[in-house]
Design an enzyme around this catalytic site. Structure first.
Site, mmCIF file in Angstrom:
data_model
loop_
_atom_site.group_PDB
_atom_site.id
_atom_site.type_symbol
_atom_site.label_atom_id
_atom_site.label_comp_id
_atom_site.label_asym_id
_atom_site.label_seq_id
_atom_site.Cartn_x
_atom_site.Cartn_y
_atom_site.Cartn_z
ATOM 1 N N HIS A 148 -75.721 66.165 72.499
ATOM 2 C CA HIS A 148 -76.218 67.515 72.234
ATOM 3 C C HIS A 148 -77.650 67.668 72.693
ATOM 4 C CE1 HIS A 148 -76.998 65.051 68.655
ATOM 5 N NE2 HIS A 148 -78.020 65.836 68.371
ATOM 6 N N HIS A 157 -81.393 67.703 34.846
ATOM 7 C CA HIS A 157 -79.997 67.441 35.154
ATOM 8 C C HIS A 157 -79.865 66.166 35.972
ATOM 9 C CE1 HIS A 157 -81.459 69.174 38.903
ATOM 10 N NE2 HIS A 157 -80.424 68.626 39.507
ATOM 11 N N GLU A 195 -80.188 63.158 46.177
ATOM 12 C CA GLU A 195 -80.747 64.472 46.527
ATOM 13 C C GLU A 195 -82.024 64.279 47.329
ATOM 14 O OE1 GLU A 195 -81.134 67.250 43.255
ATOM 15 O OE2 GLU A 195 -83.112 67.864 43.942
ATOM 16 N N GLU A 253 -74.151 72.317 43.993
ATOM 17 C CA GLU A 253 -75.281 72.548 43.097
ATOM 18 C C GLU A 253 -74.821 73.130 41.765
ATOM 19 O OE1 GLU A 253 -78.348 71.902 42.923
ATOM 20 O OE2 GLU A 253 -79.128 73.383 41.522
ATOM 21 N N HIS A 313 -76.719 64.131 38.854
ATOM 22 C CA HIS A 313 -75.439 64.281 39.566
ATOM 23 C C HIS A 313 -75.103 62.982 40.265
ATOM 24 C CE1 HIS A 313 -78.558 65.391 42.434
ATOM 25 N NE2 HIS A 313 -78.829 66.459 41.724
ATOM 26 N N HIS A 321 -83.494 64.370 36.795
ATOM 27 C CA HIS A 321 -84.731 64.966 37.318
ATOM 28 C C HIS A 321 -84.843 66.434 36.915
ATOM 29 C CE1 HIS A 321 -81.479 64.990 40.356
ATOM 30 N NE2 HIS A 321 -81.834 66.250 40.562
ATOM 31 N N ARG A 345 -85.924 74.536 37.375
ATOM 32 C CA ARG A 345 -84.516 74.130 37.557
ATOM 33 C C ARG A 345 -84.259 73.096 36.485
ATOM 34 N NH1 ARG A 345 -79.993 72.268 37.212
ATOM 35 N NH2 ARG A 345 -78.604 71.769 38.966
#
Ligand code: MN
Ligand code: MN
Length: 418
Positions: A356, A128, A134, A196, A130, A173, A125
């Protein structure tokens, strides 16, 4: 557990299987079975009320018995809290694939966007970064990650099956499959709107920078960059990396390694809580210091068992179902109570502080992840609350005598047995 519970009676009545005078009488003793006015329990003398003349997709409908024939105690509706990677389009490239479920697909998922990715052995991958942090869980194989911090300190680390990684927002990363059959993992961005397919990629910045600027930036002739890709690589088949120690030493150089590891062996840790019903492993910034914005629990529920009735006061819960079969009911004001079913690859979501529970409805272990955009895992157990409140107070609410309340679990079991 008392098999004569109101739930069982209502469920039996709803199924129309034991609607005998005896059970009707017993049900009456547990309250009015016509409340709520919604549900198949109200249609016993009019069975056509619950049939489905069609159109139908039986294969798909059969996956959701909790939605098609809700428990008699369900009432009202809620924003859909079920989604899945199973029907998310795969972006397939030479070297692996990715698919995702973001808030654009799953409106309730405000805090987390989920990605499911597979990389072949050697598959990469692309490097990159962002704007979101993550967090990832490796479900198959093994992956080598590389990253740096703002001081240029570098982590190159390998993550095996059941392991995690965490990259803070904005830190760059790369990922590479290194298992015999590469790797598969799910990753979570700490923002439901993140995607993504909208990351800042090395190749794209290079391709969209004038060659003389590249020359100036790197102190080399412009010709050095004559063969850079003109389009992004995103996922591509690469060569297997060298030995870990050599990669680590070269990447660190004089700057050294990052002060904290970027990875964590979740399945390798002792369970935080283990009962006859299953076990829970909690990982957050207390034992995985790098993970400052994501907390998680890996839950195993044995057949017949249940993740106990509880809620989370500090964050929404994003769930990823890894193995087995589950049924979750979510409770909100209204009252509202809605049930859904989950299989491997499915995603669940529960808003902060909504009650829940998650039952194992299969014959094998149920395994799922609870993921939270929070520095720490926090939950409140219903039984813990009742056990640690003066019994007279609880008794007056439930019309259960104090001696019986004393038998409620008082140790926050997390997972209760059949
Ligand atoms: Mn990333
Ligand atoms: Mn929960």
């Amino acid at each position: 557990m008392d098999t004569l519970s109101r739930r069982h009676l209502l469920a039996a009545a709803a199924a129309g299987t034991v609607a005998t005078a005896a059970t009707a009488a017993q049900a009456a003793s547990f309250g009015n079975p016509d409340r709520p006015p919604q549900g198949a329990v109200n249609t016993l003398d009019n069975p056509a009320s619950a049939t489905d003349p069609g159109p139908q997709n039986p294969a798909l409908a059969a996956q959701f018995p909790g939605a098609f024939s809700p428990p008699a105690t369900d009432v009202g509706d809620m924003p859909l809290f079920w989604a899945s990677f199973n029907n998310a389009p795969r972006r397939i490239q030479n070297g692996g694939w990715a698919r995702q479920v973001t808030q654009a697909d799953f409106a309730i998922s405000e805090t987390i966007a989920g990605v499911n990715m597979r990389l072949t052995r050697g598959g990469i991958r692309e490097m990159h970064w962002h704007q979101q942090a993550e967090w990832a869980y490796v479900s198959k194989g093994a992956c080598r990650i590389t990253t740096i911090d703002t001081s240029g300190r570098a982590n190159v680390e390998d993550v095996g099956e059941g392991g995690l990684w965490y990259f803070p927002a904005g830190l760059p990363h790369s990922l590479q499959g290194i298992g015999e059959d590469g790797t598969e993992f799910i990753l979570c961005f700490d923002d439901g709107k993140a995607t993504e397919y909208n990351t800042l990629m090395l190749t794209e910045w290079m391709a969209h920078t004038p060659p003389d600027v590249l020359a100036l930036n790197f102190g080399l002739p412009a010709e050095t960059f004559a063969r850079i890709p003109l389009d992004d690589l995103y996922i591509f088949q690469g060569r297997m990396p060298g030995p870990l120690a050599a990669d680590q030493a070269q990447a660190a150089g004089a700057a050294g390694r990052m002060p904290q590891s970027s990875v964590f062996n979740l399945t390798g840790m002792e369970p935080t809580r283990r009962t006859r019903g299953g076990e829970v492993r909690i990982v957050d910034s207390r034992n995985f210091p790098a993970a400052t914005t994501i907390a998680a629990a890996l839950v195993t529920v044995h057949p017949g068992g249940m993740r106990e009735m509880h809620w989370h006061p500090n964050a929404d819960e994003w769930q990823y179902y890894i193995a087995g079969a589950a049924e979750m009911t979510v409770f909100n004001t209204g009252p509202k109570a809605v049930t859904q079913n989950f299989k491997p690859g499915d995603i669940g979501y529960v808003k902060k502080s909504l009650g829940h529970y998650v039952r194992n409805t299969g014959t094998t272990d149920l395994v799922f992840l609870e993921v939270f955009r929070a520095p720490e895992f926090q939950d409140v157990s219903l039984s813990d609350w009742l056990a640690h409140t003066p019994r007279a107070m609880v008794a007056q609410h439930l019309n259960v005598d104090e001696a019986t309340i004393a038998r409620f679990p008082s140790d926050k079991p997390a997972v209760v047995p059949e």
